[in-house]
Design a protein around this motif. Sequence first.
Motif, PDB file in Angstrom:
ATOM      1  N   PHE A 149      25.788 -67.516  10.636  1.00  0.00           N
ATOM      2  CA  PHE A 149      23.973 -67.058  10.585  1.00  0.00           C
ATOM      3  C   PHE A 149      24.031 -65.379  11.526  1.00  0.00           C
ATOM      4  CE2 PHE A 149      24.704 -71.343   9.936  1.00  0.00           C
ATOM      5  CZ  PHE A 149      23.925 -72.056   8.669  1.00  0.00           C
ATOM      6  N   ILE A 150      23.507 -64.647  10.993  1.00  0.00           N
ATOM      7  CA  ILE A 150      23.068 -63.461  12.022  1.00  0.00           C
ATOM      8  C   ILE A 150      21.779 -63.540  11.825  1.00  0.00           C
ATOM      9  CG2 ILE A 150      23.533 -62.398  10.300  1.00  0.00           C
ATOM     10  CD1 ILE A 150      25.402 -60.347  12.734  1.00  0.00           C
ATOM     11  N   PHE A 174      30.388 -64.966  11.687  1.00  0.00           N
ATOM     12  CA  PHE A 174      29.665 -63.001  11.907  1.00  0.00           C
ATOM     13  C   PHE A 174      30.502 -62.716  13.420  1.00  0.00           C
ATOM     14  CE2 PHE A 174      26.242 -64.276   8.669  1.00  0.00           C
ATOM     15  CZ  PHE A 174      26.497 -63.221   7.581  1.00  0.00           C
ATOM     16  N   THR A 175      30.373 -61.552  13.110  1.00  0.00           N
ATOM     17  CA  THR A 175      30.917 -61.385  14.278  1.00  0.00           C
ATOM     18  C   THR A 175      29.643 -60.176  14.800  1.00  0.00           C
ATOM     19  OG1 THR A 175      31.760 -59.216  13.800  1.00  0.00           O
ATOM     20  CG2 THR A 175      33.353 -61.319  13.774  1.00  0.00           C
ATOM     21  N   LEU A 176      30.211 -59.745  16.498  1.00  0.00           N
ATOM     22  CA  LEU A 176      29.063 -58.465  16.995  1.00  0.00           C
ATOM     23  C   LEU A 176      29.212 -57.244  15.666  1.00  0.00           C
ATOM     24  CD1 LEU A 176      27.304 -56.786  18.714  1.00  0.00           C
ATOM     25  CD2 LEU A 176      29.654 -56.468  19.838  1.00  0.00           C
ATOM     26  N   ASN A 177      30.055 -57.281  15.686  1.00  0.00           N
ATOM     27  CA  ASN A 177      30.539 -55.593  14.029  1.00  0.00           C
ATOM     28  C   ASN A 177      29.570 -56.182  13.189  1.00  0.00           C
ATOM     29  OD1 ASN A 177      31.771 -54.159  16.172  1.00  0.00           O
ATOM     30  ND2 ASN A 177      33.997 -55.151  15.497  1.00  0.00           N
ATOM     31  N   ASP A 178      29.056 -57.309  12.557  1.00  0.00           N
ATOM     32  CA  ASP A 178      28.871 -57.629  11.381  1.00  0.00           C
ATOM     33  C   ASP A 178      27.066 -56.645  11.888  1.00  0.00           C
ATOM     34  OD1 ASP A 178      30.287 -58.162   9.738  1.00  0.00           O
ATOM     35  OD2 ASP A 178      30.143 -60.228  10.682  1.00  0.00           O
ATOM     36  N   GLY A 179      26.222 -57.253  13.260  1.00  0.00           N
ATOM     37  CA  GLY A 179      25.190 -57.063  13.457  1.00  0.00           C
ATOM     38  C   GLY A 179      25.370 -55.392  13.838  1.00  0.00           C
ATOM     39  N   LEU A 180      25.809 -54.993  14.482  1.00  0.00           N
ATOM     40  CA  LEU A 180      26.319 -53.572  14.186  1.00  0.00           C
ATOM     41  C   LEU A 180      25.890 -53.300  12.990  1.00  0.00           C
ATOM     42  CD1 LEU A 180      28.568 -53.497  17.376  1.00  0.00           C
ATOM     43  CD2 LEU A 180      26.125 -52.853  17.147  1.00  0.00           C
ATOM     44  N   LYS A 181      26.679 -53.492  12.524  1.00  0.00           N
ATOM     45  CA  LYS A 181      26.698 -52.132  11.051  1.00  0.00           C
ATOM     46  C   LYS A 181      25.221 -52.454  10.288  1.00  0.00           C
ATOM     47  CE  LYS A 181      31.700 -52.848  10.776  1.00  0.00           C
ATOM     48  NZ  LYS A 181      32.587 -53.125   9.571  1.00  0.00           N
ATOM     49  N   MET A 182      25.037 -54.118  10.854  1.00  0.00           N
ATOM     50  CA  MET A 182      23.873 -54.075  10.046  1.00  0.00           C
ATOM     51  C   MET A 182      22.753 -53.658  10.275  1.00  0.00           C
ATOM     52  SD  MET A 182      23.237 -58.561   9.094  1.00  0.00           S
ATOM     53  CE  MET A 182      22.062 -58.289   8.970  1.00  0.00           C
ATOM     54  N   ILE A 183      22.485 -53.078  11.906  1.00  0.00           N
ATOM     55  CA  ILE A 183      21.413 -51.903  12.360  1.00  0.00           C
ATOM     56  C   ILE A 183      21.701 -50.925  12.208  1.00  0.00           C
ATOM     57  CG2 ILE A 183      20.142 -51.238  14.195  1.00  0.00           C
ATOM     58  CD1 ILE A 183      21.320 -53.771  15.256  1.00  0.00           C
ATOM     59  N   GLY A 184      22.519 -50.675  11.476  1.00  0.00           N
ATOM     60  CA  GLY A 184      23.357 -49.039  11.637  1.00  0.00           C
ATOM     61  C   GLY A 184      24.502 -48.404  12.444  1.00  0.00           C
ATOM     62  N   PHE A 185      24.565 -48.530  13.789  1.00  0.00           N
ATOM     63  CA  PHE A 185      25.563 -48.787  15.054  1.00  0.00           C
ATOM     64  C   PHE A 185      27.184 -49.171  14.716  1.00  0.00           C
ATOM     65  CE2 PHE A 185      20.948 -49.903  16.909  1.00  0.00           C
ATOM     66  CZ  PHE A 185      20.582 -48.710  16.892  1.00  0.00           C
ATOM     67  N   GLU A 186      27.286 -48.038  15.840  1.00  0.00           N
ATOM     68  CA  GLU A 186      29.010 -47.937  16.202  1.00  0.00           C
ATOM     69  C   GLU A 186      29.311 -48.734  17.200  1.00  0.00           C
ATOM     70  OE1 GLU A 186      30.520 -44.332  15.737  1.00  0.00           O
ATOM     71  OE2 GLU A 186      30.166 -43.985  13.419  1.00  0.00           O
ATOM     72  N   SER A 187      28.255 -48.809  18.042  1.00  0.00           N
ATOM     73  CA  SER A 187      29.309 -49.935  19.320  1.00  0.00           C
ATOM     74  C   SER A 187      27.528 -50.185  20.340  1.00  0.00           C
ATOM     75  CB  SER A 187      29.672 -48.624  20.430  1.00  0.00           C
ATOM     76  OG  SER A 187      28.533 -47.392  21.167  1.00  0.00           O
ATOM     77  N   LEU A 188      28.116 -51.309  21.220  1.00  0.00           N
ATOM     78  CA  LEU A 188      26.965 -51.036  22.123  1.00  0.00           C
ATOM     79  C   LEU A 188      25.905 -50.547  22.087  1.00  0.00           C
ATOM     80  CD1 LEU A 188      28.418 -54.766  23.439  1.00  0.00           C
ATOM     81  CD2 LEU A 188      26.252 -54.886  21.982  1.00  0.00           C
ATOM     82  N   ASN A 189      26.463 -49.278  23.030  1.00  0.00           N
ATOM     83  CA  ASN A 189      25.805 -48.192  23.331  1.00  0.00           C
ATOM     84  C   ASN A 189      25.140 -47.593  22.954  1.00  0.00           C
ATOM     85  OD1 ASN A 189      28.587 -48.605  25.387  1.00  0.00           O
ATOM     86  ND2 ASN A 189      29.395 -47.024  24.292  1.00  0.00           N
ATOM     87  N   GLN A 190      24.559 -48.107  22.135  1.00  0.00           N
ATOM     88  CA  GLN A 190      23.347 -47.257  21.192  1.00  0.00           C
ATOM     89  C   GLN A 190      22.949 -48.392  21.441  1.00  0.00           C
ATOM     90  OE1 GLN A 190      26.984 -46.079  17.911  1.00  0.00           O
ATOM     91  NE2 GLN A 190      25.213 -44.833  16.801  1.00  0.00           N
ATOM     92  N   ASN A 201      27.300 -69.020  14.617  1.00  0.00           N
ATOM     93  CA  ASN A 201      28.464 -69.618  14.436  1.00  0.00           C
ATOM     94  C   ASN A 201      28.929 -71.186  14.283  1.00  0.00           C
ATOM     95  OD1 ASN A 201      29.143 -67.014  12.417  1.00  0.00           O
ATOM     96  ND2 ASN A 201      30.388 -66.701  14.135  1.00  0.00           N
ATOM     97  N   VAL A 202      28.469 -72.195  12.951  1.00  0.00           N
ATOM     98  CA  VAL A 202      29.099 -73.557  13.012  1.00  0.00           C
ATOM     99  C   VAL A 202      30.069 -73.976  12.028  1.00  0.00           C
ATOM    100  CG1 VAL A 202      26.709 -74.075  11.337  1.00  0.00           C
ATOM    101  CG2 VAL A 202      27.028 -75.994  13.406  1.00  0.00           C
ATOM    102  N   SER A 203      30.441 -75.359  12.757  1.00  0.00           N
ATOM    103  CA  SER A 203      31.701 -76.258  11.401  1.00  0.00           C
ATOM    104  C   SER A 203      31.462 -77.302  11.478  1.00  0.00           C
ATOM    105  CB  SER A 203      32.492 -75.934  12.205  1.00  0.00           C
ATOM    106  OG  SER A 203      33.473 -75.019  12.483  1.00  0.00           O
ATOM    107  N   TYR A 204      31.036 -77.661  10.457  1.00  0.00           N
ATOM    108  CA  TYR A 204      30.607 -78.910   9.434  1.00  0.00           C
ATOM    109  C   TYR A 204      32.515 -80.129   9.452  1.00  0.00           C
ATOM    110  CZ  TYR A 204      26.085 -76.994   9.066  1.00  0.00           C
ATOM    111  OH  TYR A 204      24.728 -76.439   9.137  1.00  0.00           O
ATOM    112  N   ILE A 205      32.841 -81.304   9.657  1.00  0.00           N
ATOM    113  CA  ILE A 205      33.739 -81.572   9.634  1.00  0.00           C
ATOM    114  C   ILE A 205      32.958 -82.903   9.307  1.00  0.00           C
ATOM    115  CG2 ILE A 205      35.083 -83.039  11.448  1.00  0.00           C
ATOM    116  CD1 ILE A 205      33.903 -80.927  14.421  1.00  0.00           C
ATOM    117  N   PHE A 206      34.539 -83.152   8.349  1.00  0.00           N
ATOM    118  CA  PHE A 206      34.175 -84.490   7.164  1.00  0.00           C
ATOM    119  C   PHE A 206      35.891 -84.581   7.475  1.00  0.00           C
ATOM    120  CE2 PHE A 206      31.853 -81.424   5.049  1.00  0.00           C
ATOM    121  CZ  PHE A 206      30.389 -82.026   5.034  1.00  0.00           C
ATOM    122  N   GLU A 207      36.192 -86.140   7.635  1.00  0.00           N
ATOM    123  CA  GLU A 207      37.307 -86.755   8.031  1.00  0.00           C
ATOM    124  C   GLU A 207      37.150 -88.096   7.112  1.00  0.00           C
ATOM    125  OE1 GLU A 207      38.956 -86.915  12.217  1.00  0.00           O
ATOM    126  OE2 GLU A 207      36.584 -87.244  12.384  1.00  0.00           O
TER     127      GLU A 207
END
Length: 209
Positions: A149-150, A174-190, A201-207
């Motif tokens: 989720f982002i 999701f990663t930081l790059n996904d968030g930057l792209k959603m805003i339209g940025f290429e780096s944190l500096n922007q 990000n979450v994991s559901y464990i089935f056993e």
Amino acid sequence: MEINKNKLGMKITKILTGTILVAVLFAACEKDKDNAETNITLTCKGQTVDDYLLWAGSSSGGQQVNTQNISLKKVFRSDWIEDLDEITEEYTNTSISFNNDNVTFQWIDKVQTGKYYFRNDSLYLKRDGRRDYMVGVGNRNKIVIRDGFIHIAYDLGDVKGTSTRSAGEFQQRFTLNDGLKMIGFESLNQMNPGDTIAIYNVSYIFEVN
């Protein structure tokens, strides 16, 4: 020495009968074992939070913020929190059953069955005419299903807004790059004051039960 053929025949018959009986019992046990191995049910045993990351914009660019004492309610919209609760409840009450070459997902309100296979420790569902669908990682005794989720908030001067997205398909992270792209940025500096990127990000464990 004369051999009593009748006694010898009876002895051989008993041996053969005993051998056949043992073989039948062994085969039955092996069959039960095979059936047990081909009929496996997994249930959700819990979840783990893999990433809860937050970046806030400033006059010198985006800065990562420690989220240890920041609740999700302070970052994500209330409707997203409700969606996450529903998703968690759905997974918690779901079972995954393997039966020969079929896999069945018993959701709260529906049942889905399809063909499956494992490749590189990942579970895939076969889909006719479409790309096979990767569900999770693991094996028939343990499956980990991941979801991501982002949330972004941005202030671009004339344009302001927020957006929250779910991964949509199992296994997406999701990663930081996904968030930057959603805003339209290429780096944190922007990133400027008022800009925010949050990742959960979450994991559901089935056993096996």
